[in-house]
Motif scaffolding. Structure first.
Motif, PDB file in Angstrom:
ATOM      1  N   PHE A 147      16.320  10.316  -4.779  1.00 52.07           N
ATOM      2  CA  PHE A 147      14.980  10.895  -4.779  1.00 52.07           C
ATOM      3  C   PHE A 147      14.510  11.207  -3.358  1.00 52.07           C
ATOM      4  O   PHE A 147      13.845  12.211  -3.128  1.00 52.07           O
ATOM      5  N   ARG A 148      14.887  10.370  -2.403  1.00 53.37           N
ATOM      6  CA  ARG A 148      14.525  10.652  -1.009  1.00 53.37           C
ATOM      7  C   ARG A 148      15.191  11.940  -0.530  1.00 53.37           C
ATOM      8  O   ARG A 148      14.555  12.770   0.130  1.00 53.37           O
ATOM      9  N   ALA A 149      16.484  12.109  -0.876  1.00 51.71           N
ATOM     10  CA  ALA A 149      17.193  13.325  -0.468  1.00 51.71           C
ATOM     11  C   ALA A 149      16.590  14.553  -1.128  1.00 51.71           C
ATOM     12  O   ALA A 149      16.439  15.612  -0.494  1.00 51.71           O
ATOM     13  N   LEU A 150      16.216  14.423  -2.411  1.00 53.23           N
ATOM     14  CA  LEU A 150      15.612  15.543  -3.133  1.00 53.23           C
ATOM     15  C   LEU A 150      14.254  15.889  -2.533  1.00 53.23           C
ATOM     16  O   LEU A 150      13.922  17.068  -2.318  1.00 53.23           O
ATOM     17  N   ASP A 209      22.591  20.495   0.237  1.00 52.47           N
ATOM     18  CA  ASP A 209      23.862  19.972  -0.245  1.00 52.47           C
ATOM     19  C   ASP A 209      23.818  18.452  -0.420  1.00 52.47           C
ATOM     20  O   ASP A 209      24.384  17.916  -1.369  1.00 52.47           O
ATOM     21  N   VAL A 210      23.135  17.764   0.490  1.00 55.43           N
ATOM     22  CA  VAL A 210      22.987  16.310   0.349  1.00 55.43           C
ATOM     23  C   VAL A 210      22.207  16.002  -0.929  1.00 55.43           C
ATOM     24  O   VAL A 210      22.603  15.140  -1.733  1.00 55.43           O
ATOM     25  N   ALA A 211      21.094  16.679  -1.133  1.00 55.69           N
ATOM     26  CA  ALA A 211      20.273  16.432  -2.322  1.00 55.69           C
ATOM     27  C   ALA A 211      21.048  16.732  -3.594  1.00 55.69           C
ATOM     28  O   ALA A 211      20.978  15.988  -4.583  1.00 55.69           O
ATOM     29  N   LEU A 212      21.812  17.800  -3.561  1.00 53.65           N
ATOM     30  CA  LEU A 212      22.596  18.214  -4.727  1.00 53.65           C
ATOM     31  C   LEU A 212      23.644  17.148  -5.088  1.00 53.65           C
ATOM     32  O   LEU A 212      23.786  16.763  -6.253  1.00 53.65           O
ATOM     33  N   LEU A 213      24.355  16.643  -4.084  1.00 49.70           N
ATOM     34  CA  LEU A 213      25.360  15.606  -4.333  1.00 49.70           C
ATOM     35  C   LEU A 213      24.721  14.313  -4.830  1.00 49.70           C
ATOM     36  O   LEU A 213      25.225  13.655  -5.747  1.00 49.70           O
ATOM     37  N   GLU A 214      23.595  13.961  -4.218  1.00 48.01           N
ATOM     38  CA  GLU A 214      22.897  12.735  -4.625  1.00 48.01           C
ATOM     39  C   GLU A 214      22.418  12.842  -6.074  1.00 48.01           C
ATOM     40  O   GLU A 214      22.522  11.878  -6.845  1.00 48.01           O
ATOM     41  N   THR A 261      15.040  12.838 -20.529  1.00 47.82           N
ATOM     42  CA  THR A 261      14.541  12.385 -19.230  1.00 47.82           C
ATOM     43  C   THR A 261      15.564  11.450 -18.621  1.00 47.82           C
ATOM     44  O   THR A 261      16.044  10.533 -19.290  1.00 47.82           O
ATOM     45  N   VAL A 262      15.924  11.704 -17.366  1.00 48.82           N
ATOM     46  CA  VAL A 262      16.907  10.841 -16.699  1.00 48.82           C
ATOM     47  C   VAL A 262      16.276  10.239 -15.447  1.00 48.82           C
ATOM     48  O   VAL A 262      15.539  10.913 -14.719  1.00 48.82           O
ATOM     49  N   PRO A 263      16.550   8.968 -15.193  1.00 47.33           N
ATOM     50  CA  PRO A 263      16.031   8.325 -13.973  1.00 47.33           C
ATOM     51  C   PRO A 263      16.847   8.751 -12.753  1.00 47.33           C
ATOM     52  O   PRO A 263      17.996   9.175 -12.872  1.00 47.33           O
TER      53      PRO A 263
END
Length: 315
Positions: free
Chosen positions: A204-207, A153-158, A196-198
């Motif tokens: 990126f850390r959360a992902l 969920d954190v990665a998704l929100l980020e 492509t999106v940055p």
């Protein structure tokens, strides 16, 4: 209990029905529009073709501009919203343009078809401080609660806030769409258009943490290569993503109750406020027209105006 009756087939002239089927196949196979978008086009065009059938038009070539205007007037009399009438007028124009291009009609009566103008409403959005608070709370909860779902969920929100991708684009992301070296995502937008999106360092850390430490816990033998998985191991559903975003914003003091699209609006607004140029934001969001992106300039201009009036001695 008797089964519910099958819905009646719409009354369309045979020539119109065959042409509609060809057009819908074109939308799905050649333009690669989503099933949802094709169904929306089908509903709008069936409404139009039913009207033409009632008027005795057996072929599309017999339709006139007056027929199309009377169809839109009928929608207005039935109380349809301006946005619905505008969408149907667009569907008719695109359909007739295709029919002329493939040689089904010689002249296109929809070229001059006009629809009511919409008052463009500024999208609700988050302040940067609200977005920061939302993400900090999600990170704190994940640290306290632990478990793969909290990491997801954190990665998704980020990713939603950090990249501005649409919810369908987020759900469609696969592991191969991540470029760790360039810190970018490959996204397939409307009509399967690739961009492509940055992605920022926190996102990126959360992902990376979700993929390394959480995703394996949800994998099953039938799991797809999706980045984001549901609790049963399948590709995450858009409804689940919306619930996650709504829940995160409910826990954020003073934040409006927005869905995933609200985080997309926030990302675009905050980029422009930070000095990003409009063309770059257009490319990141995947907008076909710059006019769609320009609405965010109104949001930021309003904020600048308020700041000016509060601070300038001669405002």
């Amino acid at each position: 209990m008797p089964a519910a009756p099958e819905p009646a087939e719409p009354e369309l002239a045979d020539g119109c029905r065959e042409l509609l089927d060809r057009y819908l196949r074109h939308l799905g196979s050649e333009r690669q529009l989503s099933d949802h978008t094709v169904r929306a086009y089908r509903a709008d065009l069936i409404s139009l073709l039913e009207q033409l059938t009632r008027l005795g038009r057996d072929r599309l070539a017999e339709a006139t501009l007056g027929d199309l205007r009377s169809w839109l007037a009928r929608q207005q009399s039935a109380g349809q919203a301006r946005s619905s009438i505008q969408r149907r007028a667009t569907a008719a124009r695109v359909f007739f343009a295709w029919a002329r291009r493939v040689g089904e009609i010689e002249t296109d009566p929809a070229v001059s078809l006009r629809s009511p103008k919409l008052q463009r409403r500024l999208p609700d959005t988050l302040d940067a401080s609200d977005a920061q608070q939302m993400l900090e709370q999600a990170i704190a909860y994940a640290a306290e609660e632990g478990g793969p779902v909290a990491l997801r969920d954190v990665a998704l929100l980020e990713v939603l806030y950090g990249s501005g991708v649409r919810v369908a684009e987020l759900c469609g992301l696969d592991l191969t769409d991540v470029d760790a070296d360039r810190r970018t995502l490959r996204v397939f937008g409307k009509g399967r258009k690739e961009r492509t999106v940055p992605l920022g360092a926190p996102a990126f850390r959360a992902l990376d943490r979700w993929i390394a430490d959480g995703r394996d816990a949800l994998i099953t033998p039938a799991s797809p290569p999706a980045i984001f998985l549901g609790e049963r191991g399948g590709r995450i559903d858009q409804r689940v993503v919306r619930r996650i975003v709504h829940r995160a914003l409910r826990l954020t003091d003073g934040a409006p109750d927005l869905g995933p699209h609200g985080l997309r609006h926030a990302m675009a607004t905050h980029l422009l406020e930070g000095g990003a140029d409009l063309r770059s934001v257009q490319e990141m969001l995947g907008h076909a027209s710059l006019a769609t992106t320009q609405i965010y300039t109104h949001v930021t201009t309003d904020r600048l105006r308020r700041a000016y009036e509060q601070a300038h001695p001669r405002a």
